[in-house]
Design a protein around this motif. Structure first.
Motif, PDB file in Angstrom:
ATOM      1  N   TYR A  20     100.056  91.518  39.169  1.00 34.12           N
ATOM      2  CA  TYR A  20      99.743  91.982  37.815  1.00 34.12           C
ATOM      3  C   TYR A  20      98.913  90.946  37.061  1.00 34.12           C
ATOM      4  CZ  TYR A  20     103.270  95.742  37.883  1.00 34.12           C
ATOM      5  OH  TYR A  20     103.993  96.873  38.170  1.00 34.12           O
TER       6      TYR A  20
ATOM      7  N   ASP B  37     104.649  91.258  26.263  1.00 32.12           N
ATOM      8  CA  ASP B  37     105.594  91.190  25.153  1.00 32.12           C
ATOM      9  C   ASP B  37     106.947  90.667  25.625  1.00 32.12           C
ATOM     10  OD1 ASP B  37     103.708  92.128  23.386  1.00 32.12           O
ATOM     11  OD2 ASP B  37     104.298  94.222  23.618  1.00 32.12           O
TER      12      ASP B  37
ATOM     13  N   ARG C 104      98.462  98.532  26.491  1.00 28.64           N
ATOM     14  CA  ARG C 104      98.999  97.947  25.258  1.00 28.64           C
ATOM     15  C   ARG C 104      97.942  97.254  24.413  1.00 28.64           C
ATOM     16  NH1 ARG C 104     100.152  96.068  21.205  1.00 28.64           N
ATOM     17  NH2 ARG C 104     102.037  95.005  20.472  1.00 28.64           N
TER      18      ARG C 104
ATOM     19  N   TYR D 272     103.419  86.655  34.615  1.00 24.39           N
ATOM     20  CA  TYR D 272     103.396  88.017  35.155  1.00 24.39           C
ATOM     21  C   TYR D 272     103.957  88.091  36.569  1.00 24.39           C
ATOM     22  CZ  TYR D 272     100.245  88.875  31.234  1.00 24.39           C
ATOM     23  OH  TYR D 272      99.708  88.979  29.982  1.00 24.39           O
TER      24      TYR D 272
ATOM     25  N   THR E 114      97.433  99.756  33.686  1.00 28.19           N
ATOM     26  CA  THR E 114      98.524  98.790  33.701  1.00 28.19           C
ATOM     27  C   THR E 114      99.015  98.593  32.267  1.00 28.19           C
ATOM     28  OG1 THR E 114      96.955  96.970  33.499  1.00 28.19           O
ATOM     29  CG2 THR E 114      97.623  97.603  35.727  1.00 28.19           C
ATOM     30  N   HIS E 115     100.163  97.949  32.137  1.00 26.99           N
ATOM     31  CA  HIS E 115     100.720  97.765  30.797  1.00 26.99           C
ATOM     32  C   HIS E 115      99.770  96.991  29.886  1.00 26.99           C
ATOM     33  CE1 HIS E 115     103.569  96.968  27.555  1.00 26.99           C
ATOM     34  NE2 HIS E 115     103.091  95.741  27.566  1.00 26.99           N
ATOM     35  N   SER E 116      99.191  95.918  30.400  1.00 29.49           N
ATOM     36  CA  SER E 116      98.322  95.084  29.556  1.00 29.49           C
ATOM     37  C   SER E 116      97.141  95.883  29.019  1.00 29.49           C
ATOM     38  CB  SER E 116      97.813  93.870  30.346  1.00 29.49           C
ATOM     39  OG  SER E 116      98.875  92.991  30.639  1.00 29.49           O
TER      40      SER E 116
ATOM     41  N   ASP F 236     105.117  92.789  31.586  1.00 30.51           N
ATOM     42  CA  ASP F 236     104.844  93.048  30.180  1.00 30.51           C
ATOM     43  C   ASP F 236     104.693  91.734  29.421  1.00 30.51           C
ATOM     44  OD1 ASP F 236     105.041  93.669  27.475  1.00 30.51           O
ATOM     45  OD2 ASP F 236     106.474  95.299  27.797  1.00 30.51           O
TER      46      ASP F 236
ATOM     47  N   GLN G  49     101.384 104.658  32.796  1.00 33.99           N
ATOM     48  CA  GLN G  49     101.398 103.225  33.052  1.00 33.99           C
ATOM     49  C   GLN G  49     101.991 102.950  34.426  1.00 33.99           C
ATOM     50  OE1 GLN G  49     102.638 100.522  29.850  1.00 33.99           O
ATOM     51  NE2 GLN G  49     102.755 102.314  28.510  1.00 33.99           N
TER      52      GLN G  49
END
Length: 312
Positions: free
Chosen positions: A202, A229, A105, A198, A100-102, A227, A128
């Protein structure tokens, strides 16, 4: 019977019985795919697929029984190749990671960097997606390792191993009134503000929703994203209070925001690493797993792959 026939059956099922797409995946022609499937059916003496004219529509009952065997045979064929590669070129190869993105990243970067220093000849591919997409990439063989908090433990065909626990933080701009509260922040405090967090499915979103529901509160979620961010960007713009994974906040990097601990508000989350059950892992894959989660040594992972439920 040959492996190309078995691959044709597997890909026909994966692509929703679209033979044009199967032909593209297997780099052959659509008539060739049809012929391979028919030859296998003739050899087995059964129809694997239901047909409407020349079009495949679904698996027959015998086809439902055949498909898991086909999957196992192709998996073992891949395992044989991995064994050969591991002995012939132990430090050379390819490692595909879905996350996943988290995780991609915030949790994986230092592990990827350190792994590359030890195994410079291993090509890394990082995909991702949502937790469900991560699981699907593992099941299809597109990824060797999957990392996510949600979904992975729900698939019987995956071995999902616990890696680490984490909590959420509340992020606000400097001067926000939540920073002036005397004592712990409550869900009631949060519910008075628009919330940015989120997307459903997610990064612990289910625990956020559950906490508000148990408290009888309906939060005003004005924006959701996958995301952290992105979430922090809109908090900076003053659109609301952010709820993000604690690992997604760095005081040095996020100087325009302030973080408040929310571990007392929302249930602790567990991130898991998963591999496909029955897969033979190369030596450097075990090394990557242990670098990401030191408790997951090679013996622990091997026991889990062998069916030891205590290891899982």
């Amino acid at each position: 019977m040959n492996f190309q026939q078995l691959r044709a059956v597997r890909e026909a099922t994966r692509t929703g019985f679209n033979l044009t797409e199967v032909a593209g995946v297997l780099h052959t022609s659509q008539p060739g795919i049809s012929r391979q499937i028919r030859e296998l059916e003739d050899e087995l003496g059964i129809d694997i697929f239901v047909r409407a004219g020349k079009r495949l529509t679904r698996l027959t009952p015998p086809g439902e029984a055949v498909l898991p065997i086909v999957e196992r045979m192709l998996l073992e064929a891949d395992n044989l190749k991995r064994v050969g590669d591991d002995f012939n070129a132990q430090d050379t190869g390819r490692l595909s990671i879905a996350a996943t993105h988290s995780q991609a990243r915030y949790a994986l970067p230092t592990v990827v960097r350190d792994f590359r220093q030890i195994y410079p000849k291993v090509t890394l591919l990082l995909h991702q997606g949502s937790p469900k997409q991560v699981a699907e990439m593992l099941l299809s063989g597109e990824a060797d390792i999957g990392v996510a908090t949600e979904a992975l433990a729900q698939y019987e065909s995956l071995v999902a191993l616990p890696c680490y626990r984490w909590t959420h933080s509340i992020v606000v701009p400097p001067g926000h009134e939540l920073l002036d509260i005397d004592g712990p922040i409550t869900l009631e405090h949060l519910a008075r503000h628009p919330i940015i967090t989120y997307e459903t499915g997610y990064t612990g979103r289910a625990h956020i929703d559950d906490a508000f529901a148990k408290a009888g509160l309906t939060p005003d979620i004005v924006l959701s994203a996958m995301d952290a961010d992105v979430i922090k960007t809109y908090v900076e713009l003053g659109m609301g209070v952010g709820i993000v994974a604690s690992i997604a906040f760095d005081a040095e990097r996020d100087r325009t925001l302030r973080a408040l601990d929310a571990r007392h508000l929302f249930e602790i989350n567990l991130t898991r690493l998963a591999v496909r059950r029955g897969t033979w892992l190369r030596g450097y894959v075990y090394a990557f797993i242990e670098a990401f989660a030191p408790t997951l040594s090679r013996p622990v992972v091997e026991r889990a792959l062998a069916g030891d439920v205590h290891a899982e």
